[in-house]
Design a protein around this motif. Structure first.
Motif, mmCIF file in Angstrom:
data_model
loop_
_atom_site.group_PDB
_atom_site.id
_atom_site.type_symbol
_atom_site.label_atom_id
_atom_site.label_comp_id
_atom_site.label_asym_id
_atom_site.label_seq_id
_atom_site.Cartn_x
_atom_site.Cartn_y
_atom_site.Cartn_z
ATOM 1 N N GLU A 27 -8.132 -4.393 5.839
ATOM 2 C CA GLU A 27 -7.509 -3.323 6.626
ATOM 3 C C GLU A 27 -6.153 -2.940 6.024
ATOM 4 O O GLU A 27 -5.816 -1.762 5.943
ATOM 5 C CB GLU A 27 -7.341 -3.747 8.086
ATOM 6 C CG GLU A 27 -8.637 -3.785 8.862
ATOM 7 C CD GLU A 27 -8.462 -4.323 10.282
ATOM 8 O OE1 GLU A 27 -7.297 -4.456 10.742
ATOM 9 O OE2 GLU A 27 -9.487 -4.608 10.919
ATOM 10 N N GLU A 28 -5.380 -3.940 5.604
ATOM 11 C CA GLU A 28 -4.089 -3.669 4.974
ATOM 12 C C GLU A 28 -4.281 -2.879 3.672
ATOM 13 O O GLU A 28 -3.535 -1.936 3.389
ATOM 14 C CB GLU A 28 -3.346 -4.979 4.678
ATOM 15 C CG GLU A 28 -2.813 -5.682 5.900
ATOM 16 C CD GLU A 28 -2.150 -7.021 5.571
ATOM 17 O OE1 GLU A 28 -1.718 -7.204 4.403
ATOM 18 O OE2 GLU A 28 -2.075 -7.873 6.475
ATOM 19 N N ILE A 29 -5.296 -3.258 2.895
ATOM 20 C CA ILE A 29 -5.576 -2.559 1.637
ATOM 21 C C ILE A 29 -5.999 -1.115 1.932
ATOM 22 O O ILE A 29 -5.550 -0.169 1.267
ATOM 23 C CB ILE A 29 -6.662 -3.302 0.812
ATOM 24 C CG1 ILE A 29 -6.076 -4.599 0.245
ATOM 25 C CG2 ILE A 29 -7.214 -2.422 -0.301
ATOM 26 C CD1 ILE A 29 -7.090 -5.511 -0.404
ATOM 27 N N ASN A 30 -6.859 -0.933 2.930
ATOM 28 C CA ASN A 30 -7.296 0.425 3.292
ATOM 29 C C ASN A 30 -6.114 1.273 3.741
ATOM 30 O O ASN A 30 -6.023 2.451 3.389
ATOM 31 C CB ASN A 30 -8.361 0.369 4.398
ATOM 32 C CG ASN A 30 -9.704 -0.106 3.871
ATOM 33 O OD1 ASN A 30 -9.982 -0.045 2.686
ATOM 34 N ND2 ASN A 30 -10.547 -0.595 4.779
ATOM 35 N N GLU A 31 -5.209 0.698 4.516
ATOM 36 C CA GLU A 31 -4.023 1.426 4.965
ATOM 37 C C GLU A 31 -3.129 1.768 3.768
ATOM 38 O O GLU A 31 -2.623 2.880 3.661
ATOM 39 C CB GLU A 31 -3.235 0.596 5.989
ATOM 40 C CG GLU A 31 -1.997 1.268 6.519
ATOM 41 C CD GLU A 31 -2.256 2.586 7.259
ATOM 42 O OE1 GLU A 31 -1.350 3.446 7.223
ATOM 43 O OE2 GLU A 31 -3.339 2.765 7.837
ATOM 44 N N ALA A 32 -2.980 0.822 2.838
ATOM 45 C CA ALA A 32 -2.183 1.082 1.636
ATOM 46 C C ALA A 32 -2.833 2.178 0.786
ATOM 47 O O ALA A 32 -2.144 3.049 0.244
ATOM 48 C CB ALA A 32 -2.011 -0.192 0.824
ATOM 49 N N LYS A 34 -4.693 4.607 1.903
ATOM 50 C CA LYS A 34 -4.472 5.862 2.621
ATOM 51 C C LYS A 34 -3.053 6.375 2.359
ATOM 52 O O LYS A 34 -2.850 7.559 2.095
ATOM 53 C CB LYS A 34 -4.697 5.669 4.121
ATOM 54 C CG LYS A 34 -4.589 6.949 4.920
ATOM 55 C CD LYS A 34 -4.831 6.691 6.402
ATOM 56 C CE LYS A 34 -4.713 7.948 7.223
ATOM 57 N NZ LYS A 34 -3.396 8.510 7.281
ATOM 58 N N GLN A 35 -2.081 5.467 2.430
ATOM 59 C CA GLN A 35 -0.695 5.865 2.170
ATOM 60 C C GLN A 35 -0.529 6.350 0.728
ATOM 61 O O GLN A 35 0.162 7.334 0.471
ATOM 62 C CB GLN A 35 0.263 4.698 2.461
ATOM 63 C CG GLN A 35 0.392 4.369 3.936
ATOM 64 C CD GLN A 35 1.239 3.123 4.189
ATOM 65 O OE1 GLN A 35 1.634 2.425 3.261
ATOM 66 N NE2 GLN A 35 1.497 2.844 5.464
ATOM 67 N N LEU A 36 -1.170 5.672 -0.205
ATOM 68 C CA LEU A 36 -1.106 6.071 -1.610
ATOM 69 C C LEU A 36 -1.760 7.441 -1.810
ATOM 70 O O LEU A 36 -1.226 8.293 -2.519
ATOM 71 C CB LEU A 36 -1.795 5.025 -2.488
ATOM 72 C CG LEU A 36 -1.722 5.225 -3.992
ATOM 73 C CD1 LEU A 36 -0.273 5.262 -4.467
ATOM 74 C CD2 LEU A 36 -2.477 4.120 -4.717
ATOM 75 N N SER A 37 -2.883 7.656 -1.141
ATOM 76 C CA SER A 37 -3.560 8.946 -1.220
ATOM 77 C C SER A 37 -2.673 10.051 -0.658
ATOM 78 O O SER A 37 -2.561 11.131 -1.252
ATOM 79 C CB SER A 37 -4.883 8.886 -0.455
ATOM 80 O OG SER A 37 -5.509 10.139 -0.443
ATOM 81 N N ASP A 38 -2.031 9.799 0.466
ATOM 82 C CA ASP A 38 -1.111 10.787 1.053
ATOM 83 C C ASP A 38 0.059 11.074 0.108
ATOM 84 O O ASP A 38 0.459 12.218 -0.057
ATOM 85 C CB ASP A 38 -0.587 10.298 2.409
ATOM 86 C CG ASP A 38 -1.667 10.284 3.492
ATOM 87 O OD1 ASP A 38 -2.727 10.908 3.282
ATOM 88 O OD2 ASP A 38 -1.454 9.630 4.538
ATOM 89 N N ALA A 39 0.583 10.007 -0.497
ATOM 90 C CA ALA A 39 1.701 10.171 -1.429
ATOM 91 C C ALA A 39 1.260 10.998 -2.647
ATOM 92 O O ALA A 39 2.008 11.852 -3.131
ATOM 93 C CB ALA A 39 2.235 8.816 -1.875
#
Length: 193
Positions: A27-32, A34-39
């Motif tokens: 879950e932490e990796i998926n959230e990271a 997602k954040q990387l994709s947004d960035a």
């Protein structure tokens, strides 16, 4: 058997604990991610805006240069840009020669070059406009007169307008009967139905 059962229960508890930790890390990796994709999306948008700004700056610089150079310098720059494959910018410089030029040599050549570049880009309407401008402005004694006639006919032909291609080639035969462009290709097109 009791010992094996206790051992199995302890191992199952460890497996469950590790599975839970693994799910949490996933879950932490998926959230990271997602954040990387947004960035990355934000970075792409910023890069696009930067490219647009640079393009505006380049266009402004080009327009300023076109406004300040003499016709000979504009024409030389246009030729250089054309040779280097920078067609869009070459077109701007040729247009600058046509707008501000005073010498027939540079203006007539620029009109022909513009038509030719537009034709190569597949912008047949602009090519036709400039070939016609050349033919209507100059005479058979001028450098590109029969070239412009021929290219105009070929542009119509490439565009699929056989009727205007034929009219143009008949005009070429009439205006410049000894032109090297009154060739077998023109004869073939004139025979088409």
């Amino acid at each position: 058997a009791v010992g094996i059962g206790i051992y199995h229960v302890k191992n199952q508890a460890k497996i469950d604990s590790l599975t839970s930790e693994l799910n949490s890390k996933e879950e932490e990796i998926n959230e990271a991610d997602k954040q990387l994709s947004d960035a990355n999306k934000q970075l792409d948008e910023t890069n696009k805006k930067l490219e647009e700004t640079n393009q505006v700056l380049d266009e402004t610089k080009t327009k300023k240069e076109i406004a300040t150079l003499g016709e000979e310098e504009l024409y030389s720059k246009a030729l250089s840009l054309k040779k280097s494959g920078n067609t869009d910018e070459a077109i701007l410089y040729y247009e600058g020669v046509i707008k501000s030029g005073k010498t027939k040599k540079y203006i007539s050549s620029s009109i022909y070059e513009l038509a030719f570049l537009y034709e190569k880009q597949g912008n047949y309407d602009e090519a036709i406009k400039y070939y016609k401008k050349y033919i209507n402005t100059y005479t058979p004694e001028d450098n590109y007169y029969d070239d412009a006639f021929y290219q105009l006919g070929m542009t119509y032909y490439e565009k699929g307008d056989l009727e205007n291609a034929k009219k143009t080639f008949y005009g070429l035969r009439s205006e410049v009967p000894n032109s090297m462009y009154n060739n077998s290709k023109v004869a073939e097109i004139l025979k088409e139905k």
